[in-house]
Design an enzyme around this catalytic site. Structure first.
Site, mmCIF file in Angstrom:
data_model
loop_
_atom_site.group_PDB
_atom_site.id
_atom_site.type_symbol
_atom_site.label_atom_id
_atom_site.label_comp_id
_atom_site.label_asym_id
_atom_site.label_seq_id
_atom_site.Cartn_x
_atom_site.Cartn_y
_atom_site.Cartn_z
ATOM 1 N N HIS A 291 0.783 -1.265 -0.039
ATOM 2 C CA HIS A 291 -0.110 0.035 0.122
ATOM 3 C C HIS A 291 0.770 1.349 -0.074
ATOM 4 O O HIS A 291 0.217 2.358 -0.105
ATOM 5 C CB HIS A 291 -0.934 0.031 1.220
ATOM 6 C CG HIS A 291 -0.443 0.291 2.642
ATOM 7 N ND1 HIS A 291 0.465 -0.492 3.100
ATOM 8 C CD2 HIS A 291 -0.123 1.386 3.180
ATOM 9 C CE1 HIS A 291 1.023 -0.042 4.254
ATOM 10 N NE2 HIS A 291 0.542 1.092 4.472
ATOM 11 N N ARG A 292 1.926 1.268 0.182
ATOM 12 C CA ARG A 292 3.031 2.299 0.324
ATOM 13 C C ARG A 292 2.775 3.240 -1.185
ATOM 14 O O ARG A 292 2.925 2.465 -2.116
ATOM 15 C CB ARG A 292 4.483 2.069 0.659
ATOM 16 C CG ARG A 292 4.483 1.322 2.210
ATOM 17 C CD ARG A 292 4.515 2.244 3.069
ATOM 18 N NE ARG A 292 4.686 1.708 4.464
ATOM 19 C CZ ARG A 292 4.352 2.413 5.443
ATOM 20 N NH1 ARG A 292 4.272 3.796 5.354
ATOM 21 N NH2 ARG A 292 4.510 1.880 6.584
#
Length: 388
Positions: free
Chosen positions: A220-221
């Protein structure tokens, strides 16, 4: 905004995003265990605003309903942080808390800490002192600034104390208490949903992988998902990993949108050994990780959870703010280099990967230590009256 459920002269505990829920659960339980010295109130900023996911996490973790929900919702970092501050200040003004307790490194953390500090209310930061030394991460900025305005700083590992002292913070304000995220993990491990049940549900009529014979992936970064070329390269590597063992991939909403934008959805859907799913509830995810052969992630919290579980972890970042998971735990930093990712997966499959050990004070007792330190710092409490 109604404040009738809030108590005056309480400890205001702030949550905003799903990682916060995991950390706040044992703290609220410890603070509300009789005899209660200081009343505590739970304020949800609404930074993560998925109603069903919030309900699932609160239910899984036994967190009481928030005493106030600021319902901030999404926005840019600046807009969201400013809106949290605007909505949190009236809460502080009405309740006159004895302290504001914030956890982790999300926008809610720095926003509420700033409001408290500017109004002269002691700030308590749980999970202080962690550093990646990567100012390109918004979380790193939140961590550094929150620590500078905190009165009590609770750390999860000894390197955090060294970081804080190096940054000029009085050593007397720093307390090594352990890791509240591991309090939650150990307290719920027996309740975790068996991996077999979750795998059966996710695969439907297809044959599910056996426990211990699959990988779990979370991603998700922004550095991994916002750039279409970076994301496409990761997906291509994921396909090659899936040739070695099945991969269970709960897809973060941000990542799902990025995958669709990069036109990678069909590629993943057609990969028979990649099992995609919406985000999972805490007890489902815990059961999946506990029985995984390995975990690939860019999440800081999962680096810690896999170390506590003894499951090899491959971190898809160039750095980590949780170095103890590498030095003592099961974590290996592989970045996004396909060759290194594949070589490390092969090593885990051949040898079992890093065994590691559980770090000091990751024993399920961090929250009681926090309560004890708060009582020493704040002194005797008084019964809180409702706020009109």
């Amino acid at each position: 905004m109604p404040f009738d459920r809030l108590s005056k002269k309480s400890i205001l505990c702030v949550v905003g995003a799903r990682p916060n829920f995991v950390k706040i659960a044992p703290i609220i339980a410890a603070l509300r265990k009789p005899p209660i010295v200081h009343p505590s109130c739970l304020v949800h900023t609404g930074q993560h605003y998925d109603v069903e996911m919030n309900r699932a996490f609160f239910g899984d973790l036994g967190i009481p309903a928030p005493d106030a929900n600021l319902e901030v919702g999404s926005g840019s970092h600046a807009v969201q942080t400013a809106e949290i501050m605007r909505r949190f200040e009236p809460v502080v003004e009405a309740t006159q808390p004895v302290a504001v307790l914030v956890v982790g490194d999300v926008n809610s953390t720095i926003a509420c800490a700033l409001v408290a500090a500017k109004r002269g209310v002691p700030v308590v930061h749980v999970e202080a002192g962690l550093r990646s030394y990567d100012r390109g991460m918004p979380e790193e900025i939140n961590r550094v600034l929150t620590d500078q305005i905190s009165d009590l700083l609770f750390t999860t590992e000894e390197s955090a104390r060294e970081n804080l002292i190096r940054e000029g913070i009085d050593e007397g304000r720093v307390h090594f208490v352990g890791n509240v995220m591991i309090d939650t993990l150990l307290g719920n491990l027996e309740r975790a949903r068996p991996a077999r049940e979750t795998l059966d549900r996710l695969t439907g009529s297809a044959e599910p992988p056996n426990p211990g014979e699959y990988a779990v992936l979370t991603l998700h970064r922004p550095s991994n998902v916002d750039n279409p070329e970076t994301l496409a390269a990761l997906v291509q590597t994921l396909l090659r990993i899936a040739d070695r063992l099945p991969v269970v991939f709960p897809v973060h909403p941000r990542t799902a949108a990025a995958i669709e934008k990069a036109e990678l959805t069909e590629l993943l859907e057609q990969a028979p050994r990649i099992i995609t799913a919406p985000p999972l509830a805490y007890l489902e995810m815990l059961g999946l990780m506990a029985d995984a052969k390995l975990v690939l992630t860019d999440s800081g919290g999962i680096q810690e959870e896999t170390t506590a579980l003894g499951v090899p972890c491959l971190t898809l970042r160039e750095n980590t703010e949780r170095p103890i998971t590498v030095d003592e735990g099961t974590n290996t930093i592989v970045g996004t280099d396909p060759a290194l990712m594949l070589a490390t997966v092969d090593e885990v499959l051949a040898t079992g990967g890093k065994a590691g050990r559980v770090p000091a004070l990751w024993d399920g007792r961090a929250a009681p230590r926090i309560r004890a330190a708060l009582e020493r710092h704040l002194g005797g409490g008084e019964a809180g009256a409702g706020v009109a």
